[in-house]
Design a protein around this motif. Sequence first.
Motif, PDB file in Angstrom:
ATOM      1  N   GLU A  34      40.078  48.064  77.619  1.00 14.87           N
ATOM      2  CA  GLU A  34      40.898  47.201  76.764  1.00 14.87           C
ATOM      3  C   GLU A  34      41.440  46.031  77.585  1.00 14.87           C
ATOM      4  O   GLU A  34      41.541  46.120  78.806  1.00 14.87           O
ATOM      5  CB  GLU A  34      42.066  48.003  76.172  1.00 14.87           C
ATOM      6  CG  GLU A  34      41.587  49.044  75.178  1.00 14.87           C
ATOM      7  CD  GLU A  34      42.718  49.828  74.511  1.00 14.87           C
ATOM      8  OE1 GLU A  34      42.479  50.358  73.425  1.00 14.87           O
ATOM      9  OE2 GLU A  34      43.824  49.915  75.097  1.00 14.87           O
ATOM     10  N   VAL A  35      41.781  44.975  76.875  1.00 15.59           N
ATOM     11  CA  VAL A  35      42.261  43.768  77.554  1.00 15.59           C
ATOM     12  C   VAL A  35      43.677  43.453  77.081  1.00 15.59           C
ATOM     13  O   VAL A  35      43.944  43.433  75.870  1.00 15.59           O
ATOM     14  CB  VAL A  35      41.329  42.562  77.261  1.00 15.59           C
ATOM     15  CG1 VAL A  35      41.886  41.275  77.886  1.00 15.59           C
ATOM     16  CG2 VAL A  35      39.921  42.831  77.783  1.00 15.59           C
ATOM     17  N   LEU A  36      44.568  43.273  78.047  1.00 16.04           N
ATOM     18  CA  LEU A  36      45.964  42.961  77.721  1.00 16.04           C
ATOM     19  C   LEU A  36      46.321  41.580  78.284  1.00 16.04           C
ATOM     20  O   LEU A  36      46.205  41.347  79.490  1.00 16.04           O
ATOM     21  CB  LEU A  36      46.868  44.027  78.329  1.00 16.04           C
ATOM     22  CG  LEU A  36      48.358  44.003  77.981  1.00 16.04           C
ATOM     23  CD1 LEU A  36      48.945  45.410  78.131  1.00 16.04           C
ATOM     24  CD2 LEU A  36      49.184  43.050  78.814  1.00 16.04           C
ATOM     25  N   ILE A  37      46.714  40.690  77.409  1.00 12.97           N
ATOM     26  CA  ILE A  37      47.129  39.348  77.848  1.00 12.97           C
ATOM     27  C   ILE A  37      48.648  39.320  77.880  1.00 12.97           C
ATOM     28  O   ILE A  37      49.294  39.616  76.872  1.00 12.97           O
ATOM     29  CB  ILE A  37      46.627  38.267  76.846  1.00 12.97           C
ATOM     30  CG1 ILE A  37      45.110  38.331  76.677  1.00 12.97           C
ATOM     31  CG2 ILE A  37      47.084  36.868  77.286  1.00 12.97           C
ATOM     32  CD1 ILE A  37      44.314  38.146  77.937  1.00 12.97           C
ATOM     33  N   TYR A  38      49.207  38.995  79.033  1.00 12.57           N
ATOM     34  CA  TYR A  38      50.664  38.849  79.107  1.00 12.57           C
ATOM     35  C   TYR A  38      50.947  37.365  79.231  1.00 12.57           C
ATOM     36  O   TYR A  38      50.802  36.772  80.300  1.00 12.57           O
ATOM     37  CB  TYR A  38      51.250  39.636  80.284  1.00 12.57           C
ATOM     38  CG  TYR A  38      52.602  40.229  79.926  1.00 12.57           C
ATOM     39  CD1 TYR A  38      53.669  39.400  79.633  1.00 12.57           C
ATOM     40  CD2 TYR A  38      52.794  41.604  79.848  1.00 12.57           C
ATOM     41  CE1 TYR A  38      54.906  39.929  79.268  1.00 12.57           C
ATOM     42  CE2 TYR A  38      54.021  42.150  79.486  1.00 12.57           C
ATOM     43  CZ  TYR A  38      55.066  41.305  79.201  1.00 12.57           C
ATOM     44  OH  TYR A  38      56.273  41.834  78.842  1.00 12.57           O
ATOM     45  N   ASP A  39      51.317  36.778  78.093  1.00 14.58           N
ATOM     46  CA  ASP A  39      51.563  35.338  78.055  1.00 14.58           C
ATOM     47  C   ASP A  39      53.021  35.072  78.426  1.00 14.58           C
ATOM     48  O   ASP A  39      53.927  35.670  77.861  1.00 14.58           O
ATOM     49  CB  ASP A  39      51.242  34.837  76.633  1.00 14.58           C
ATOM     50  CG  ASP A  39      52.075  33.623  76.277  1.00 14.58           C
ATOM     51  OD1 ASP A  39      52.004  32.644  77.028  1.00 14.58           O
ATOM     52  OD2 ASP A  39      52.798  33.680  75.260  1.00 14.58           O
ATOM     53  N   ASP A  40      53.192  34.191  79.384  1.00 19.68           N
ATOM     54  CA  ASP A  40      54.542  33.961  79.921  1.00 19.68           C
ATOM     55  C   ASP A  40      55.140  32.669  79.367  1.00 19.68           C
ATOM     56  O   ASP A  40      55.411  31.734  80.111  1.00 19.68           O
ATOM     57  CB  ASP A  40      54.447  33.910  81.449  1.00 19.68           C
ATOM     58  CG  ASP A  40      55.800  34.046  82.110  1.00 19.68           C
ATOM     59  OD1 ASP A  40      56.776  34.379  81.407  1.00 19.68           O
ATOM     60  OD2 ASP A  40      55.882  33.824  83.329  1.00 19.68           O
ATOM     61  N   GLY A  41      55.310  32.636  78.039  1.00 18.86           N
ATOM     62  CA  GLY A  41      55.922  31.452  77.422  1.00 18.86           C
ATOM     63  C   GLY A  41      55.021  30.228  77.456  1.00 18.86           C
ATOM     64  O   GLY A  41      55.527  29.109  77.629  1.00 18.86           O
TER      65      GLY A  41
END
Length: 310
Positions: A34-41
């Motif tokens: 699975e792919v998790l994107i952690y977008d930082d604003g």
Amino acid sequence: MKLIVNIPCYNEEENLATVIKEIPRQIPGIDQVEVLIYDDGSTDRTVEIAREAGADYVISNKKNKGLATTFRAALDAAIERGADIIVNTDGDNHYDQSKMPELLKPILDKKADIVIGSRKNLETKNKNLNKIGSSVMTRWAGMPKYDVSTGYRAYSKEAAMKIGVYSLHTYVHTTLMSAEDLKLTMVEVPIGDRPVDRPSRLIKNVPDHIWKAGWNIVRNIVIFRPLRFFGILGFIMILPGLVILGRFLYFYFTQGGNGHIQSLIVAIMLIIVGYINVVLGLLGSSIGWSRKVSEDILYRVKKLELDKDK
Ligand SMILES: Nc1nc2c(ncn2[C@@H]2O[C@H](COP(=O)(O)OP(=O)(O)OP(=O)(O)O)[C@@H](O)[C@H]2O)c(=O)[nH]1
Ligand SMILES: [Mg+2]
């Protein structure tokens, strides 16, 4: 066995889709990727692009909190979502995602807790900065000579639960020092890297990065090796202080005690400041032991929370 690929992102609309699509979804020894994107604003279309390209999870910070803070949060988010192994890669298409099976192998073979994707033999954009970082880490932090600045790494779940991120800038150095402190097993494997021409999201300009990353390394050496850091500083002062004091005493007893008062003052100052440094080293070392206890408690709490959710 579930792999979650974490990508910390700040304004990555240009390359993120290519990165997500290149991540292999079938890997020997892994049941689910699975792919998790952690977008930082991000202020561009990073979030929409991540969803369109097939990311399984997209988490967003309301405002930019910085890479190191977001990296720790991303590890926790992946663990909560059932990851057994976590791979971190970047959103700028710098790393070759097809090398992921090689990155995972030492963890699957139970030979490593953390696998470092090394760009040692390749031309990288910040090659000279990386070399300086690596040599400071080897000489002063007592680390093996790894590619310390690479973000392309695999972490076993246990390692991801344990490692500390003691930084507000980049996580790459602090995590390796923490892993070494925790006696985790680290292995380096060669991986490809590609030239990236978009401006760095992390490095505003080279002096700013040297200041922030350099300060960060020094702070982590003080956190993890206080006795070594302050002890060396202390002895660098105490030894010449003793020599100068010996010289003063020699003249004092052979020439009737007149003069050389300046050397007495310098000697005593060096000895006192050196002694304070040694005491700081001992204090830092005691604080280090309580940090270890806190880290252990945090790890046990995380484990209890995970078991409760099962
Ligand atoms: N969460 C978060 N991610 C960031 C931030 N700055 C950069 N990143 C991400 O961290 C990764 C590395 O940033 P880059 O801009 O590629 O850094 P770089 O200067 O190219 O450094 P290397 O890739 O290590 O050579 C990318 O996926 C970025 O999107 C930030 O402030 N917050
Ligand atoms: Mg990059």
